[in-house]
Write a protein that holds these residues in place. Structure first.
Motif, short mmCIF file in Angstrom:
data_model
loop_
_atom_site.label_atom_id
_atom_site.label_comp_id
_atom_site.label_asym_id
_atom_site.label_seq_id
_atom_site.Cartn_x
_atom_site.Cartn_y
_atom_site.Cartn_z
N PRO A 253 -4.87 -3.34 -3.67
CA PRO A 253 -3.99 -2.64 -3.42
C PRO A 253 -3.35 -2.37 -4.81
O PRO A 253 -2.75 -2.78 -5.86
N ARG A 254 -2.88 -0.94 -4.78
CA ARG A 254 -3.65 0.65 -3.54
C ARG A 254 -5.29 0.14 -3.71
O ARG A 254 -5.80 1.06 -4.76
N TYR A 255 -5.75 0.74 -1.95
CA TYR A 255 -6.89 0.68 -2.57
C TYR A 255 -7.54 1.53 -3.13
O TYR A 255 -7.08 3.45 -2.59
N SER A 256 -9.14 2.00 -4.05
CA SER A 256 -9.75 2.90 -3.80
C SER A 256 -10.24 3.92 -2.71
O SER A 256 -11.51 3.09 -2.28
N SER B 257 -7.52 -4.21 5.27
CA SER B 257 -8.04 -3.74 3.48
C SER B 257 -9.00 -2.83 4.66
O SER B 257 -9.82 -2.96 5.64
N THR C 172 0.73 -1.34 0.47
CA THR C 172 0.26 0.08 0.02
C THR C 172 1.50 1.73 -0.41
O THR C 172 0.26 2.38 -0.01
N LEU D 203 -11.68 -2.08 3.50
CA LEU D 203 -12.85 -1.93 3.01
C LEU D 203 -13.55 -2.85 3.84
O LEU D 203 -14.75 -3.23 3.84
N SER E 42 -10.19 -3.37 -10.52
CA SER E 42 -10.32 -3.96 -10.01
C SER E 42 -11.91 -3.32 -10.90
O SER E 42 -12.84 -4.75 -10.60
N THR F 265 -13.89 4.28 -3.53
CA THR F 265 -14.92 2.98 -3.11
C THR F 265 -15.17 2.66 -2.18
O THR F 265 -16.63 2.09 -1.10
N VAL F 266 -13.94 2.76 -0.84
CA VAL F 266 -14.36 3.07 0.85
C VAL F 266 -15.31 3.67 1.14
O VAL F 266 -16.94 3.53 1.86
N THR G 277 -11.22 -8.65 -1.03
CA THR G 277 -10.27 -7.89 -0.79
C THR G 277 -9.45 -9.08 -0.31
O THR G 277 -9.65 -10.22 -0.47
N GLY H 79 -11.97 -4.23 -3.84
CA GLY H 79 -10.84 -3.40 -3.72
C GLY H 79 -9.63 -4.12 -2.35
O GLY H 79 -9.85 -4.65 -2.37
#
Length: 287
Positions: A191-194, A220, A80, A222, A144, A197-198, A215, A189
């Motif tokens: 890495p790298r997490y959006s 994560s 991340t 999420l 994703s 989205t969260v 995930t 989702g």
């Protein structure tokens, strides 16, 4: 394994007890964890002029069950934090066949690890939630989205009323505006997490919708808003994230849901076959 940054704490807690050679390994990892994460035990040893067996003993000294477990912790630590450019710089292989072997082996390990670690009861619960939901929203961003579109395509054939929430002409919040307590929202989702989205999952949670996260880890972002979590490993072999295990997991979901609706699915595909034949959607066997 716990949190990814547990690796640094282990090194700090055990540093005084390490041998001289092991301390050299520890210092290299702390200073160059981005490079060490994708080195084999032999490669790491050769880089700092220490034997492969010493590297393996170092992993054991930190409480890991061998070097692969230490390497996984390293990859969790960095994935991340690195930019795509940094990931590219870490990829040293130039031979095409070496790349082929490394990437495919990495994908195989991701699937094996996913199969070993996934909670089977959680998987069954998600299948039930998919069947019970009035409407399903699948939320994803960037790479994703490929997984989200695949899942939505087949779920729409099986049960209908499924939509992908993604950046486009309308804002993502407009696309999910009418989500309610009888609906299911699946967030995907890796890495790298959006961040978006969260945020969308958090909004859906305030509307009392059921939330499922697909995930790579229980840490994560999420997972913080999810009712159910399905973990699919995505350890990267290079600058490209591995989505093989996540796609395999989604494929299993589709099959499991389809078998629960066997008669409806059979009827749907019988109608589709007639349409495909009439309009020549596929190349005929004779052609």
């Amino acid at each position: 394994m716990g949190r990814a940054d547990d690796l640094i704490k282990r090194i700090q807690d055990n540093y005084a007890k390490l041998s001289k050679s092991q301390k050299i390994i520890a210092e290299y990892i702390i200073n160059h964890y981005d490079k060490a994460a994708f080195m084999t035990a032999a490669k790491l040893g050769a880089t700092i002029n220490i034997s492969e067996s010493t590297v393996v003993r170092f992993a054991n000294a930190l409480g890991y069950n061998g070097y692969p477990e230490l390497q996984n912790a390293l990859q969790e630590l960095i994935k991340t934090k690195l930019t795509t450019v940094q990931r590219l710089e870490m990829t040293e292989e130039k031979d095409e066949i070496a790349v082929l072997n490394n990437v495919l082996k990495s994908d195989i390990e991701n699937i094996k690890e996913t199969l070993h670690e996934i909670d089977k009861e959680d998987f069954k619960k998600v299948v039930s939630k998919i069947l019970e939901a009035s409407k399903i929203y699948i939320v994803a961003s960037r790479s994703s989205i490929v997984i989200a579109e695949y899942l939505a395509f087949y779920l729409n054939l099986i049960r209908g009323n499924v939509s992908v929430v993604k950046p486009g002409v309308s804002d993502v919040f407009e696309q999910i505006l009418r989500v309610g307590e009888n609906d299911l929202v699946i967030g995907i989702g890796f890495p790298r997490y959006s961040k978006r989205t969260v945020e969308v999952l958090k909004y859906a949670k305030t509307q009392r919708a059921k939330i499922v996260a697909i995930t790579d880890s229980l840490i994560s972002p999420l997972t913080s808003v999810a009712d159910e979590v399905l973990i699919a490993k995505s350890h990267m072999a290079s600058f490209v994230d591995s989505l093989v295990a996540p796609l395999s997991l989604v494929n299993a979901l589709v099959v499991a849901v389809g078998l629960k609706e066997r008669e409806k699915v059979a009827d749907t595909f019988e109608k589709l076959e007639s349409i495909w034949d009439e309009y020549g959607v596929y190349i005929s066997k004779q052609g």
